[in-house]
Design an enzyme around this catalytic site. Sequence first.
Site, short mmCIF file in Angstrom:
data_model
loop_
_atom_site.label_atom_id
_atom_site.label_comp_id
_atom_site.label_asym_id
_atom_site.label_seq_id
_atom_site.Cartn_x
_atom_site.Cartn_y
_atom_site.Cartn_z
NE ARG A 176 -0.78 20.86 46.37
CZ ARG A 176 -0.03 19.75 46.47
NH1 ARG A 176 0.97 19.55 45.61
NH2 ARG A 176 -0.28 18.86 47.41
CB CYS A 235 5.76 18.20 50.70
SG CYS A 235 5.99 16.42 50.82
#
Length: 279
Positions: A176, A235
Amino acid sequence: MSHFVTTAWLHSQLDADDLIVLDASWYLPAHNRNAAQKYEEGHIPHARRFDLDAVSDHSSPLPHMLPTPAGFAQAMGALGINRDSRVVIYDGMGLFSAARVWWTLQIFGHPFVKVLQGGAPRWRQENRPWTADKTIIKQTTYPVTAIQEGVATRSDMVQWSADQSMQMVDARAADRFRGEAPEPRPGLASGHIPHSKNLPFGQVVQEGALKDKDAILQAFENAGIDPTKPVATTCGSGVTAAILSIALAEIGLPAAALYDGSWSEWGADPSLPVATGPA
């Protein structure tokens, strides 16, 4: 001083009048678990459920953003918590969402807040008390307290990305971060904040608990982060960033800030730069 307590310590304290245990379980869709249902099915005796999505800033379109001071105070009072309460937090994954709730209480300056080492999995493995009984809560009045330093905004991250005056570390999975895997939330760009580094949170966790100090230090250094210098964590939505934050705090080098909006905010704004590939 550690930010964790052992299962043995918590077991010995369960009947203490000033102890509040919070089940802070929260799951991603991929986990295929319902936190509220799991709590009803069983929890540590006397535990109250802390709903990460409910105790948040509902005026924000972003997920589970830090609540306002008044909202936090109301939620704490509804949970029967006062400023003298010793709060211990756990979750159903071992060490996942509990770190975010720990960070939240830290940000509002609660005097005593700890995380259970190994969480519910370790507690259950050791055959410690587990119940489906409803916890009786006597509501209290919790004072409204100001947000402490340690919350990074989008403006902060824009500045730090531009002038590289702060080390930024992203707790998302490597694919990601590199932009090779789609984001689980629709409408977000793939990639990362320019000049940020990647340390997937799992690299500081082992069997639902933090690794030892040397392993944590090595993990940050391997990611290109000097933990002796200021660090901001980020995050997907501010949950697993808190795992990196508590890891730094546990080795005595607390993070300077956590980016509350994280990639849910940055990746949704087409005006912001996005980097792909390795850091």
